[in-house]
Enzyme design. Structure first.
Site, PDB file in Angstrom:
ATOM      1  CG  HIS A 107      -1.960  -0.930   1.654  1.00 49.54           C
ATOM      2  ND1 HIS A 107      -3.021  -1.568   0.943  1.00 49.54           N
ATOM      3  CD2 HIS A 107      -1.518  -2.260   2.241  1.00 49.54           C
ATOM      4  CE1 HIS A 107      -3.128  -2.400   1.295  1.00 49.54           C
ATOM      5  NE2 HIS A 107      -2.517  -2.949   1.933  1.00 49.54           N
TER       6      HIS A 107
HETATM    7  C1  BDR Z   1      -2.545   0.521   5.323  1.00 49.88           C
HETATM    8  O1  BDR Z   1      -2.873   0.494   6.231  1.00 49.88           O
HETATM    9  C2  BDR Z   1      -1.393  -0.485   7.591  1.00 49.88           C
HETATM   10  O2  BDR Z   1      -2.076  -1.155   7.978  1.00 49.88           O
HETATM   11  C3  BDR Z   1      -1.213   0.273   6.269  1.00 49.88           C
HETATM   12  O3  BDR Z   1       0.250   0.018   6.746  1.00 49.88           O
HETATM   13  C4  BDR Z   1      -1.677   0.743   4.848  1.00 49.88           C
HETATM   14  O4  BDR Z   1      -0.821   2.355   5.653  1.00 49.88           O
HETATM   15  C5  BDR Z   1      -3.551  -0.094   4.289  1.00 49.88           C
HETATM   16  O5  BDR Z   1      -5.016  -0.257   4.861  1.00 49.88           O
END
Ligand code: BDR
Ligand code: CA
Length: 312
Positions: A241
Site C-alpha cells: 500500500h
Molecule cells: C494501510 O493500513 C496499514 O495497515 C498499512 O500500513 C497501510 O498504511 C492499508 O490499509
C-alpha cells in the site's frame, strides 16, 4: 536539474510503511525534511522504534524523526497486529537503532516548519492524527503545503478493517474529515489502487537478489506481510500500500486518476470511516481530491527495485 521536492513523511510502520520509507530515502528527486511518527498499526512506542530501525537500515541517519500523537483525536486507538505482527515490523531481525528521536513533538515540528518553509508536500502513510491536529491548531500552515499525498480509503474495493472502511481512515475518521475539508490539494492512494500493487514470487525474488542489506530485508518484510492477505483474499501476494504514495511522487504517469469529491463517514457505527468517492460525479459536491483508481504494477515494482538497489 530541478530542485528536489520537499516532503515530510508521516508514518506508522508497518512493513509497507517501511518499504515506502526506503523508497523515499533512496530517491534523489525527494528532499525528505523529516519523518513524523503516529500511532496506528501498533502503538506509538513501537512505530517510533520501527521508524528508527528502518532509517538506520537506509543509511540516511541525517533525516530527523519526530514522535507525534499516541491516540486518535476523539476515539480509542485501534491497531493491526493481526496484519503486521506483534512488533508491527515482524519479519527481519533488525539491530536496535542508535539514532534517537528529536525531542520536539511531531505536531509542534509540523507547525513550526510549515509556518516558515514554503512548498512542502506531506505524505501520510497512517492515520491522519498528526496532520489534522497541526491543521486544527495552526490553520495558517495550509499556505505552505503544496499537496497532501496519502494512502487511505477505498471505494470500489470496500474496506479492509471493516466491510466499509480502510484502516488508516477508520482509526481516525475525524482527522481524515479535517484533511478532506481543508481545501489543501489532496491526492489519495486508496485500496482501489494499492490492491493491484501485489507482491508476487518473482517480484520478491528480485528484492532478495539485490546485493545489499536493504533488498533482502524488504524480501523478509514482505514474506511476513504476505501471509495475511494470501489467506484473506486468496491472492498471490500482499498489496504494498504505502510505497505507492512515494512512487506517485516519483512517476505519476504510472497511475490512473480522477479529480472528484471524497467525503468521510464520521457518525454511522456501521460505516464509520468509509470514504464515499463520487467517481461517477453523480452529486454536485465540489471535487476536493484526486482519487487514484489503478497503477501500472510492473512499472511500480521496477521503480521500487531499481531504487532499493541504490541503498547500502
Ligand atoms: C494501510 O493500513 C496499514 O495497515 C498499512 O500500513 C497501510 O498504511 C492499508 O490499509
Ligand atoms: Ca501505514
Amino acid at each position: 536539474m530541478t530542485q528536489p521536492r520537499k516532503i515530510i513523511i508521516d508514518t506508522d510502520p508497518g512493513q509497507d510503511d517501511a518499504v515506502a520509507l526506503l523508497l523515499a530515502l533512496a530517491s534523489p528527486e525527494l528532499d525528505v525534511l523529516a519523518i513524523t511518527v503516529v500511532a496506528g498499526n501498533v502503538p506509538l512506542p513501537l512505530t517510533e522504534l520501527n521508524t528508527r530501525k528502518i532509517v538506520e537500515l537506509s543509511g540516511r541517519t541525517d533525516v530527523p524523526i519526530y514522535a507525534g500523537c499516541a491516540e486518535p483525536m476523539d476515539r480509542k486507538l485501534v491497531t493491526a497486529e493481526h496484519v503486521h505482527g506483534r512488533t508491527g515490523l515482524d519479519g527481519p531481525t533488525l539491530p536496535d537503532p542508535k539514532i534517537q528521536l528529536q525531542p520536539e513533538h511531531a505536531v509542534d515540528f509540523l507547525i513550526e516548519t510549515l509556518r516558515t518553509t514554503p512548498d512542502v508536500t506531506l505524505c501520510p502513510l497512517g492515520p491522519l492524527t498528526n496532520i489534522a491536529t497541526a491543521l486544527q491548531r495552526a490553520p495558517e500552515i495550509k499556505e505552505n503545503i503544496r499537496e497532501i499525498v496519502l494512502m487511505g480509503g477505498g471505494f470500489f474495493e470496500g474496506g479492509n478493517i471493516t466491510p466499509a472502511a480502510e484502516f488508516n481512515i477508520y482509526v481516525d475518521p475525524t482527522a481524515a474529515d479535517i484533511v478532506l475539508r481543508s481545501g489543501i490539494q489532496t491526492t489519495i492512494l486508496p485500496l482501489d489502487c494499492t490492491h493491484n500493487a501485489l507482491t508476487t514470487a518473482p517480484r520478491v525474488a528480485a528484492f532478495r537478489a539485490l546485493p545489499n542489506r536493504a533488498g533482502p530485508a524488504v524480501a523478509e518484510l514482505t514474506d511476513f506481510f504476505e501471509r495475511y492477505d494470501k489467506e484473506k483474499y486468496g491472492s498471490e501476494g500482499a498489496p504494498l500500500h504505502d510505497p505507492t504514495v512515494i512512487a506517485y511522487l516519483l512517476d505519476p504517469t504510472l497511475f490512473e486518476t480522477r479529480h472528484i469529491n471524497v467525503t468521510v463517514e464520521t457518525k454511522s457505527d456501521l460505516t464509520l470511516g468509509a470514504t464515499v468517492a463520487d467517481w461517477w460525479r453523480v452529486t454536485d459536491r465540489k471535487p476536493n481530491a484526486t482519487w487514484v483508481r489503478n497503477l501500472d504494477a510492473d512499472g511500480f515494482f521496477k521503480l521500487l527495485t531499481d531504487r532499493l538497489a541504490t541503498l547500502p
